[in-house]
Every structure is written in C-alpha cells, then in structure tokens.
Design a protein around this motif. Sequence first.
Motif, PDB file in Angstrom:
ATOM      1  N   PHE A  19      -1.654  -7.541  -5.526  1.00  0.00           N
ATOM      2  CA  PHE A  19      -0.523  -9.003  -5.152  1.00  0.00           C
ATOM      3  C   PHE A  19       0.198  -8.157  -4.101  1.00  0.00           C
ATOM      4  O   PHE A  19       0.558  -8.809  -3.501  1.00  0.00           O
ATOM      5  N   PHE A  20       1.242  -6.758  -4.652  1.00  0.00           N
ATOM      6  CA  PHE A  20       1.831  -6.310  -3.933  1.00  0.00           C
ATOM      7  C   PHE A  20       2.061  -5.862  -2.455  1.00  0.00           C
ATOM      8  O   PHE A  20       2.542  -5.988  -1.951  1.00  0.00           O
ATOM      9  N   PRO A  21       0.449  -5.262  -2.438  1.00  0.00           N
ATOM     10  CA  PRO A  21      -0.090  -5.537  -0.457  1.00  0.00           C
ATOM     11  C   PRO A  21      -0.622  -6.721   0.081  1.00  0.00           C
ATOM     12  O   PRO A  21       0.188  -6.490   1.276  1.00  0.00           O
ATOM     13  N   GLN A  22      -0.527  -7.474  -0.599  1.00  0.00           N
ATOM     14  CA  GLN A  22      -0.302  -8.762   0.256  1.00  0.00           C
ATOM     15  C   GLN A  22       1.165  -8.816   0.763  1.00  0.00           C
ATOM     16  O   GLN A  22       1.518  -9.902   1.837  1.00  0.00           O
ATOM     17  N   LEU A  23       1.823  -9.191  -0.248  1.00  0.00           N
ATOM     18  CA  LEU A  23       3.736  -8.953   0.154  1.00  0.00           C
ATOM     19  C   LEU A  23       4.065  -7.954   1.146  1.00  0.00           C
ATOM     20  O   LEU A  23       4.989  -8.267   1.787  1.00  0.00           O
ATOM     21  N   GLY A  24       3.920  -7.287   0.445  1.00  0.00           N
ATOM     22  CA  GLY A  24       3.538  -6.421   1.646  1.00  0.00           C
ATOM     23  C   GLY A  24       4.247  -6.752   3.223  1.00  0.00           C
ATOM     24  O   GLY A  24       4.282  -5.563   4.495  1.00  0.00           O
ATOM     25  N   ILE A  25       2.354  -7.412   3.792  1.00  0.00           N
ATOM     26  CA  ILE A  25       2.585  -7.720   4.939  1.00  0.00           C
ATOM     27  C   ILE A  25       3.299  -8.600   5.055  1.00  0.00           C
ATOM     28  O   ILE A  25       2.908  -8.666   6.551  1.00  0.00           O
ATOM     29  N   LEU A  26       3.851  -9.224   4.689  1.00  0.00           N
ATOM     30  CA  LEU A  26       5.451  -9.961   4.989  1.00  0.00           C
ATOM     31  C   LEU A  26       6.468  -8.712   6.173  1.00  0.00           C
ATOM     32  O   LEU A  26       6.695  -9.499   6.713  1.00  0.00           O
ATOM     33  N   LEU A  27       6.144  -7.514   6.038  1.00  0.00           N
ATOM     34  CA  LEU A  27       6.205  -6.343   6.821  1.00  0.00           C
ATOM     35  C   LEU A  27       5.781  -6.871   7.970  1.00  0.00           C
ATOM     36  O   LEU A  27       6.168  -6.233   9.099  1.00  0.00           O
ATOM     37  N   MET A  28       4.645  -7.298   8.519  1.00  0.00           N
ATOM     38  CA  MET A  28       3.981  -7.335   9.695  1.00  0.00           C
ATOM     39  C   MET A  28       4.096  -8.611  10.723  1.00  0.00           C
ATOM     40  O   MET A  28       3.412  -9.092  11.690  1.00  0.00           O
ATOM     41  N   VAL A  29       4.484 -10.022   9.600  1.00  0.00           N
ATOM     42  CA  VAL A  29       4.846 -11.501  10.348  1.00  0.00           C
ATOM     43  C   VAL A  29       5.355 -11.206  10.755  1.00  0.00           C
ATOM     44  O   VAL A  29       7.059 -10.502  10.557  1.00  0.00           O
TER      45      VAL A  29
END
Length: 202
Positions: A192-202
């Motif tokens: 779950f959290f690696p997907q939310l960490g992608i928010l930093l790249m959006v």
Amino acid sequence: MRIFSNVLSWVFQPLLMPLFGAFIFVNLPVYAFRLLPEPIKHYMLVCNALFTLLMPVILILLLYRFGLISSVRLDKREDRRLPLLITIAFHGVNFYFLYKVHLPVLYYLFLLGAFFALLLTTFITRFWKISMHMTGIGGLCGSIVLCAIVWPVDLRILLATLFILAGAIGSARLIVNAHTPAQVVAGFSAGFFPQLGILLMV
C-alpha cells in the motif's frame, strides 16, 4: 470456512494482482483511459498476463522441478527469494514493453509502485515471512487511492470493494494458518505505502 479461504487465496494470489490492476485501469471512468484505442488496452492486458503471470509461473514450476524450491506454494521463507527475484525481473520487462506505447503517466507510477513493493518484500523476506497476498492487494488498494486523489472521479464503490476484499484475503490467510496478524498487516503495508509514496512524484 477453511476450504473457502484456500479458494480465496488461490483466486487472489499475488501474481494475478498486476493483471487485475491493468483490467481495473483500462475500465476506469477517466478520459485518459477511455481515449485509449482498444488494441492498446488489449496490449496492456497481454503484457501483464505474459510478463507478470505466465512467465513467472513457468519459471517457478521449473524451480520446483529442479529442486530449487520445496513447494510452488512458497510457504517457506527460504523458498521465496528466487521467485521474488524472477518476478522483479519480469516486472522490469513488463515496464519496458508498456513504456513504448505511451500510456497515462499514473499507470506507469502504479507499475513503479509495484516494483518498489516487490523490492521491499524481497528485502523483508530475508528476515521475516510477510504475506505476499496482502502485498498484492495492498498495492492495488494503494493505486486506486492514488487515482482517487489525482483524478476528479468518484471511486468510492471500487475502493470499498477492494478494501473489503483485502480484509477477506487477510482473514483467509489467517484461517489457513499461513501467517500471523502482524505478517498480514506488514504485507498489506508493503504494498500500500509504496503506491502512496508515488504521490511525491506526481
């Protein structure tokens, strides 16, 4: 209940999650995917079926055939290292082929999140056996949460369905005594959290 839990574990095994994810993405009610030509959508599904499911399954069966792992179920922590490395390699191949067709950026971020989740799971597996089933469904849940944050679409029903499914899969893994509660929670978090960490790249 134990039979149902075993069936649930097989139907929603980790290797199927990227394919399920691709199917969900191509059917999301957003223009980025609605405008994709049908052949491109089919290409997405075929790539995921081939590189994240079929090829890893074949190689895992070969590992078992030659005695490099003791079971295709990968119940032992020691059996998981090679299959995980194989899966990581094929996720890279999958990304390479899908990157050629210029899909919506958020889908590539989903693939990257899955890749990082696999790396994290492989590292943790050196010391502890977390639930890879939960890592898979956790990544899927995280990716749709990400979509709901980035795109102005109502995904509440889809999110509720996925989180209920995650709860059912986690309960199934406990019922069949495959994991402890801590391993189930850790597995979900690793996806779950690696997907939310992608928010930093959006």
